[in-house]
Scaffold this motif. Structure first.
Motif, PDB file in Angstrom:
ATOM      1  N   SER A   1       0.956  -1.245   0.156  1.00 39.08           N
ATOM      2  CA  SER A   1      -0.003  -0.094  -0.099  1.00 39.08           C
ATOM      3  C   SER A   1       1.130   1.100  -0.068  1.00 39.08           C
ATOM      4  O   SER A   1       0.576   2.050  -0.757  1.00 39.08           O
ATOM      5  CB  SER A   1      -0.933  -0.122   1.392  1.00 39.08           C
ATOM      6  N   ALA A   2       2.020   1.231   0.764  1.00 40.27           N
ATOM      7  CA  ALA A   2       3.020   2.402   0.605  1.00 40.27           C
ATOM      8  C   ALA A   2       3.567   2.493  -0.579  1.00 40.27           C
ATOM      9  O   ALA A   2       3.697   3.731  -0.944  1.00 40.27           O
ATOM     10  CB  ALA A   2       3.928   2.433   1.867  1.00 40.27           C
ATOM     11  N   LYS A   3       3.980   1.593  -1.068  1.00 39.28           N
ATOM     12  CA  LYS A   3       4.373   1.587  -2.592  1.00 39.28           C
ATOM     13  C   LYS A   3       3.577   2.000  -3.548  1.00 39.28           C
ATOM     14  O   LYS A   3       3.892   2.981  -4.371  1.00 39.28           O
ATOM     15  CB  LYS A   3       5.002   0.135  -3.180  1.00 39.28           C
ATOM     16  N   HIS A   4       2.247   1.851  -3.507  1.00 35.83           N
ATOM     17  CA  HIS A   4       0.952   2.233  -4.513  1.00 35.83           C
ATOM     18  C   HIS A   4       1.085   3.698  -4.156  1.00 35.83           C
ATOM     19  O   HIS A   4       0.736   4.468  -5.003  1.00 35.83           O
ATOM     20  CB  HIS A   4       0.004   1.501  -3.853  1.00 35.83           C
ATOM     21  N   ALA A   5       0.940   4.052  -2.785  1.00 35.63           N
ATOM     22  CA  ALA A   5       0.860   5.566  -2.578  1.00 35.63           C
ATOM     23  C   ALA A   5       1.967   6.391  -3.346  1.00 35.63           C
ATOM     24  O   ALA A   5       1.775   7.483  -3.663  1.00 35.63           O
ATOM     25  CB  ALA A   5       0.607   5.674  -1.149  1.00 35.63           C
ATOM     26  N   GLY A   6       2.996   5.561  -3.063  1.00 35.92           N
ATOM     27  CA  GLY A   6       4.535   6.453  -3.539  1.00 35.92           C
ATOM     28  C   GLY A   6       4.358   6.613  -5.097  1.00 35.92           C
ATOM     29  O   GLY A   6       4.701   7.482  -5.650  1.00 35.92           O
ATOM     30  N   LEU A   7       3.766   5.525  -5.909  1.00 29.94           N
ATOM     31  CA  LEU A   7       3.658   5.538  -7.217  1.00 29.94           C
ATOM     32  C   LEU A   7       2.618   6.582  -7.773  1.00 29.94           C
ATOM     33  O   LEU A   7       2.873   7.201  -8.600  1.00 29.94           O
ATOM     34  CB  LEU A   7       3.292   4.206  -7.916  1.00 29.94           C
ATOM     35  N   GLU A   8       1.556   6.517  -6.893  1.00 29.69           N
ATOM     36  CA  GLU A   8       0.458   7.539  -7.052  1.00 29.69           C
ATOM     37  C   GLU A   8       1.164   9.102  -7.151  1.00 29.69           C
ATOM     38  O   GLU A   8       0.820   9.994  -8.030  1.00 29.69           O
ATOM     39  CB  GLU A   8      -0.614   7.391  -6.107  1.00 29.69           C
ATOM     40  N   ALA A   9       1.782   9.307  -6.061  1.00 27.82           N
ATOM     41  CA  ALA A   9       2.650  10.438  -5.827  1.00 27.82           C
ATOM     42  C   ALA A   9       3.606  10.989  -7.096  1.00 27.82           C
ATOM     43  O   ALA A   9       3.637  11.837  -7.745  1.00 27.82           O
ATOM     44  CB  ALA A   9       3.312  10.650  -4.541  1.00 27.82           C
ATOM     45  N   ARG A  10       4.361  10.149  -7.611  1.00 25.40           N
ATOM     46  CA  ARG A  10       5.084  10.059  -8.593  1.00 25.40           C
ATOM     47  C   ARG A  10       4.274  10.514  -9.875  1.00 25.40           C
ATOM     48  O   ARG A  10       4.567  11.133 -10.738  1.00 25.40           O
ATOM     49  CB  ARG A  10       6.163   8.948  -8.943  1.00 25.40           C
ATOM     50  N   ILE A  11       3.150   9.602 -10.329  1.00 24.55           N
ATOM     51  CA  ILE A  11       2.307   9.983 -11.361  1.00 24.55           C
ATOM     52  C   ILE A  11       1.816  11.273 -11.387  1.00 24.55           C
ATOM     53  O   ILE A  11       1.884  11.988 -12.175  1.00 24.55           O
ATOM     54  CB  ILE A  11       1.521   8.705 -11.285  1.00 24.55           C
ATOM     55  N   LYS A  12       1.221  11.623  -9.999  1.00 20.83           N
ATOM     56  CA  LYS A  12       0.786  12.951 -10.007  1.00 20.83           C
ATOM     57  C   LYS A  12       1.791  14.093 -10.343  1.00 20.83           C
ATOM     58  O   LYS A  12       1.398  15.018 -10.930  1.00 20.83           O
ATOM     59  CB  LYS A  12       0.258  13.235  -8.648  1.00 20.83           C
ATOM     60  N   ALA A  13       3.145  14.078  -9.674  1.00 22.27           N
ATOM     61  CA  ALA A  13       4.189  14.852 -10.005  1.00 22.27           C
ATOM     62  C   ALA A  13       4.658  14.862 -11.463  1.00 22.27           C
ATOM     63  O   ALA A  13       4.752  15.965 -12.008  1.00 22.27           O
ATOM     64  CB  ALA A  13       5.408  14.619  -9.028  1.00 22.27           C
ATOM     65  N   GLU A  14       4.428  13.781 -11.927  1.00 25.79           N
ATOM     66  CA  GLU A  14       4.894  13.804 -13.382  1.00 25.79           C
ATOM     67  C   GLU A  14       3.997  14.410 -14.213  1.00 25.79           C
ATOM     68  O   GLU A  14       4.426  15.084 -15.287  1.00 25.79           O
ATOM     69  CB  GLU A  14       5.341  12.353 -13.969  1.00 25.79           C
ATOM     70  N   THR A  15       2.682  13.979 -14.024  1.00 27.87           N
ATOM     71  CA  THR A  15       1.592  14.694 -14.861  1.00 27.87           C
ATOM     72  C   THR A  15       1.413  16.201 -14.693  1.00 27.87           C
ATOM     73  O   THR A  15       0.767  16.751 -15.474  1.00 27.87           O
ATOM     74  CB  THR A  15       0.139  13.868 -14.738  1.00 27.87           C
ATOM     75  N   SER A  16       1.829  16.750 -13.633  1.00 29.25           N
ATOM     76  CA  SER A  16       1.715  18.335 -13.253  1.00 29.25           C
ATOM     77  C   SER A  16       2.958  19.088 -13.990  1.00 29.25           C
ATOM     78  O   SER A  16       2.515  20.231 -13.946  1.00 29.25           O
ATOM     79  CB  SER A  16       1.511  18.529 -11.912  1.00 29.25           C
TER      80      SER A  16
END
Length: 66
Positions: A24-39
């Motif tokens: 779950s922590a890795k999943h959240a980390g990936l979500e943060a990276r996706i959000k950062a990259e798409t922004s």
């Protein structure tokens, strides 16, 4: 000498929960990276696709643990 392994369901459950927590922590980390990259002004679409695939694999693994 003979050794016996005593199975403790509670201990197994704790290990399973910690594994799911780690996923779950890795999943959240990936979500943060996706959000950062798409922004970013010019996001790397191949990186975003790769991160999303990783995130999906983690989600599937977490679902399999339940």
């Amino acid at each position: 000498m003979i050794y016996f392994v005593i199975h403790h369901p509670r201990q197994e459950n704790v290990m399973e929960n910690s594994h799911v927590s780690a996923l779950s922590a890795k999943h959240a980390g990936l979500e943060a990276r996706i959000k950062a990259e798409t922004s970013r002004p010019m996001p790397d679409s191949s990186l975003v696709a790769s991160l999303k695939k990783q995130k999906l694999r983690l989600k599937e693994e977490m679902a399999a643990q339940h």
